[in-house]
Structures are given as structure tokens and as C-alpha cells.
Write a protein that holds these residues in place. Structure first.
Motif, PDB file in Angstrom:
ATOM      1  N   LYS A 123      -2.439   7.526 -11.900  1.00 28.21           N
ATOM      2  CA  LYS A 123      -1.764   8.093 -10.739  1.00 28.21           C
ATOM      3  C   LYS A 123      -1.514   6.993  -9.700  1.00 28.21           C
ATOM      4  N   TRP A 124      -0.534   7.232  -8.830  1.00 28.26           N
ATOM      5  CA  TRP A 124      -0.226   6.212  -7.821  1.00 28.26           C
ATOM      6  C   TRP A 124       0.273   6.850  -6.534  1.00 28.26           C
ATOM      7  N   LYS A 125       0.129   6.090  -5.481  1.00 30.39           N
ATOM      8  CA  LYS A 125       0.433   6.569  -4.133  1.00 30.39           C
ATOM      9  C   LYS A 125       1.197   5.492  -3.382  1.00 30.39           C
ATOM     10  N   VAL A 126       2.197   5.920  -2.632  1.00 26.55           N
ATOM     11  CA  VAL A 126       2.901   5.026  -1.723  1.00 26.55           C
ATOM     12  C   VAL A 126       2.543   5.467  -0.313  1.00 26.55           C
ATOM     13  N   CYS A 127       1.945   4.580   0.440  1.00 23.17           N
ATOM     14  CA  CYS A 127       1.426   4.953   1.759  1.00 23.17           C
ATOM     15  C   CYS A 127       2.233   4.294   2.871  1.00 23.17           C
ATOM     16  N   GLY A 128       2.137   4.882   4.057  1.00 20.67           N
ATOM     17  CA  GLY A 128       2.810   4.326   5.223  1.00 20.67           C
ATOM     18  C   GLY A 128       4.293   4.644   5.273  1.00 20.67           C
ATOM     19  N   MET A 129       4.675   5.823   4.785  1.00 20.88           N
ATOM     20  CA  MET A 129       6.080   6.239   4.813  1.00 20.88           C
ATOM     21  C   MET A 129       6.436   6.783   6.200  1.00 20.88           C
ATOM     22  N   ARG A 130       7.716   6.580   6.578  1.00 24.16           N
ATOM     23  CA  ARG A 130       8.093   7.031   7.922  1.00 24.16           C
ATOM     24  C   ARG A 130       9.570   7.420   8.040  1.00 24.16           C
ATOM     25  N   GLU A 131      10.459   6.623   7.477  1.00 32.15           N
ATOM     26  CA  GLU A 131      11.899   6.858   7.623  1.00 32.15           C
ATOM     27  C   GLU A 131      12.379   7.900   6.611  1.00 32.15           C
TER      28      GLU A 131
ATOM     29  N   LEU B 272      -3.739   4.173  -7.818  1.00 26.28           N
ATOM     30  CA  LEU B 272      -3.421   2.900  -7.165  1.00 26.28           C
ATOM     31  C   LEU B 272      -2.590   3.197  -5.928  1.00 26.28           C
ATOM     32  N   ASP B 273      -2.882   2.474  -4.847  1.00 21.83           N
ATOM     33  CA  ASP B 273      -2.238   2.729  -3.557  1.00 21.83           C
ATOM     34  C   ASP B 273      -1.389   1.519  -3.153  1.00 21.83           C
ATOM     35  N   PHE B 274      -0.100   1.760  -2.945  1.00 22.12           N
ATOM     36  CA  PHE B 274       0.831   0.690  -2.582  1.00 22.12           C
ATOM     37  C   PHE B 274       1.318   0.896  -1.155  1.00 22.12           C
ATOM     38  N   ASN B 275       1.351  -0.215  -0.409  1.00 22.58           N
ATOM     39  CA  ASN B 275       1.799  -0.100   0.976  1.00 22.58           C
ATOM     40  C   ASN B 275       2.565  -1.355   1.391  1.00 22.58           C
TER      41      ASN B 275
END
Length: 205
Positions: A2-10, A177-180
Motif C-alpha cells: 500500500k502507498w500514501k501521498v501526503c501533503g496534498m493541497r491544490e 510507503l509514504d511519499f511527500n
């Protein structure tokens, strides 16, 4: 994996990243962060589809997090402050899934952790910065983690080291895994092509 994209805003960027179908997407409610979404932000559920939204906080009151979760529309929270077990348990009692972030510099940071959170997230320690360092910690430190609860690996992850991180899951209970910051054009704006390439690598491994 599993994976995560963090710090989204736009919003447009959220829509494009969502097309890569990450399992999780993180939205930061911490005013000191350059990725702060603002108090009036609402999770665009129709855009996310099956991607689970995670609200990210630093030392915010439990009641405030619960109220915001109901208004903004998230059921997972990620805590980057000095939150105590009783606060974590109160959030869980309210029906929220809790990730407790731990800043890691040496093995003492992962030793003797409790069982209160649903998951831990291990990120790189860099002064007082709570996540988003873009730097990787020494993964050998993970050998000192003996709690057994699954954890999310963060800190300097990119397409260049994602295969190595996947291999690490053969030794340790890595949940995701966390991607930022390493996949960003600027704070809060992700490189969509980079995210797509990561998605493809994960699908192949």
C-alpha cells in the motif's frame, strides 16, 4: 504494498494524483506547515474515489480533531506531535483510525513504543521539523523496533528507492510507503508524472 501521498493541497493536483490510485492521501491541518490546507478545507470524496483520506495534525486537541473529521470528511488521522496514549485512545473511541508518527534518528526512537495507535509512521528526525524533510533515515534502525504493530515508512521516499523499500518489507512489518516532499514540484504540489511512475513500480513489485 500500500502507498500514501501526503501533503496534498491544490484541488487540480489532488484530482490528477488520485488518478494514480494511491491507497491513502494525506491532508495537513497544521498552520506551521507549508502544506496546510486551511480550516475550511473539505475532502473531495468524489475525486478521491477509493483512496482513503488522512487528516494530519500536530498537537491539536482531540475534540477539535473529531469535530473537523466530521466536517471535513476523514476517518483516519496521523499525529505528529507529543500526543499521549489517552488522546490516541479517545480518537479511536470516536471511530477514527490513528497513525502515530515517530521522528527517527537512532534506535532509541523506535524502542519501547506502546500499543495505543493502530499504526506507527517512521519519518526522519530533523530538528523540530515534523515530517516533510525529504531525507531518509538509516533503515537499519528498524531492527530495534520490536512492538510488532505494522508501520508506515516515510522519509525521503521516491521512485529511486521505492524498490529497496519494498524489499525491506520482507524483514519488517511495513504496512505502507509514504511519499511527500521528494515527489513535489513545490510544497503542496506533487509531480504527477513522478507519482504515476511510482504507481507503476509498485504495481510491478
Amino acid at each position: 504494498m500500500k502507498w500514501k501521498v501526503c501533503g496534498m493541497r491544490e484541488m487540480d493536483n489532488i484530482q490528477e494524483v488520485a488518478k494514480a490510485k494511491p491507497d491513502y492521501m494525506g491532508f495537513i491541518w497544521a498552520e506551521a506547515s507549508p502544506r496546510y490546507v486551511g480550516e475550511d478545507f473539505v475532502i473531495p470524496q468524489a475525486v478521491l474515489g477509493k483512496t482513503i483520506a488522512v487528516g494530519v495534525f500536530v498537537n491539536r486537541a482531540v475534540t477539535s480533531i473529531i469535530d473537523l473529521s466530521q466536517r471535513a470528511g476523514f476517518t483516519w488521522v496521523q499525529l505528529h506531535g507529543e500526543e499521549k496514549d489517552e488522546e490516541i485512545l479517545a480518537l479511536k473511541k470516536a471511530g477514527l483510525t490513528v497513525i502515530k508518527a515517530i521522528s527517527v534518528a537512532d534506535k532509541q526512537d523506535v524502542e519501547g513504543l506502546g500499543l495505543a495507535p493502530d499504526f506507527y509512521l517512521f519519518d526522519t528526525k530533523k530538528g523540530k521539523q515534523t515530517g516533510g524533510t525529504g531525507q531518509r533515515f538509516d533503515w537499519d534502525i528498524l531492527a530495534a523496533y520490536t512492538v510488532g504493530k505494522p508501520f508506515i515508512l516515510a522519509g525521503g521516499l521516491s521512485k529511486e528507492n521505492v524498490v529497496e523499500a519494498i524489499e525491506l518489507s520482507k524483514k519488517y512489518p511495513i504496512y505502507a510507503l509514504d511519499f511527500n516532499s521528494k515527489v513535489e514540484i513545490k510544497a503542496g504540489l506533487k509531480d504527477v508524472q513522478e507519482v504515476r511512475e511510482i504507481s507503476e513500480i509498485l504495481a510491478e513489485n
